[in-house]
Design a protein around this motif. Sequence first.
Motif: not given
Lengths: 288, 274
Positions: B20-23, B31-34, B273-274
């Motif tokens: 959820h955090i990645f997205q 660092f960039n990670f999706k 938490q969201k």
Amino acid sequence: MNQIKFAIPGLYNHFDLTKKIINFKENFPDAFLDNVNIGAVYGNFQYCIWDGGRNFASYNYSSLEVIRSTYEYLKEKNIPLRLIFTNTILEEKHLSDRFCNLVCSICEDENNEIVVNSPLLENYLKTYYPKYQLISSTTKCNILSESIKELDRYKYVCLDYNNNHNWEELDKLSQEKKDKIEFLCNAICPSGCPNRKEHYRLNSLYHLSFGKNYCIDCAITNNTLHPDHYNQKNTISSKEIQEIYVPKGFSMFKLEGRTLGRTEVALNIANYLLKPEWKDFFIMLCIE
Amino acid sequence: MNFLFPNEIFYTDIITNLNHIFQNHQDFLNFNFKPSFLNAELSLPFNYVNGGPLNTVNGNDFLDASTINLLSQKNILFRYYINCANPFLVKADLQDIYTNLILTEYENGSNIIVSSLDWYTKDLLNKYPNYKVMASEDYFLYNDKPEIELYSAGFKCHKKDLEEIKKYQIPKNKIWINLVDSCQTCSSYSKCKKEEQQAQIMFSTNSSFLNCNKFNFTMLTIKQFIELGYTNFWFDFSGISQSDINSQLIIFLNTFIKPEYQFQADLILRGLQK
């Protein structure tokens, strides 16, 4: 008085109850009917693909340590440990199963028993675990003449319950043969069930496929405590054991119960093994 | 970058929250990670074949076929790395019904098998050609003449082994580096791990890792490896109890989250938490 033996469930499921029963017999020997003994504690450690007789609602794998401690407990009590390896559809590739072989290797001694159905497994056990005493399973659903032919090959032959009252043939047996016959007293299946053999085959398939569900028509089973159960043609009551079977020279009986609840198992033990005046106390002790 | 997350069955909630955090919270990340999917190890309860720590197999209810079937299909988010890496396996273990059931249910062309033995890998690939195989971190210990071409999904390894495996000339993009330096520097590690795997294959609950009183994990920073050209990472949770949620969270927070967002991310990972 002729001594009789009961094979009781509870080797893995309800093993704490089994310990209570054994301790109760040690501490209150007078509570038990005078001629009654525990002849074996039967069942299986989970998850065992060689099992075939019964399926369970859930499984909890048993560990090396649990198997060892169970074996050592029953050895100390000098009560045979009886494994139920009655899968009817085993193939060569199933014989190397690591868990089943581990169980066999830990529990192997001359006092212990294995109930078999598959000739393939029977030969394997004779070769690799020769100390076990073998018992022919009721799951073979043999007619009586076939069971009688098997008597020389096994320690006991557990009859198909439909033969429980076949006195025309049973009366003809010699005492030596009578000593090798085991009766299933309180089967949950109705007598003459046409699906019984198929039911065992599907139970076996269930074990080999790790619990894939199946449906079978008319797989009717009865609560063993229901009053109607004692009117089933295949049921043998405690009274019948004492008044008919023992005088006729039979001495080995099996109580069903691997899939029953704890209370039901305790009540069956009370009904078959205990004097009436001790039953309430025993049951209270078991379910507390 | 690629990450292989710990045993999915037991860490699903945390990993799902992490995703959820990645997205949704890219600004939290170091660092960039999706990712479009997550790599997750799979060691089902009481599968003695897996070779991982006993804390992933003991004291759990057995999973029946229907549950396995359900789990194998439940979430396309995961690419599973199925551990079949106990180095004490013998030929007869290829017939193990439970392992074959799992491998059948999960064979979808994208899931991976993790193995430590060449002969076992070859037999599995013959039987299940739709899998790729990754070599376990023990692999070079147990194969005298490693057939590294079998492992198209790469090689798990520990930092301490990087120098040693240079002789095999494995491309860096095939190497997966463990970011949790827990037991590997311990002088008893190899002995301890062998005992653990031997216990597992005997269905014992006598765990070397869980009985260890020296256990103390250390995080390795990704940066040092990125500078050396490595891009694939995994997390060794051996010895970390499934109930030790704080250690699990520390590992993920330190790896992925900027310090100033770690408190908020911690709440998200815990599902608060969201």
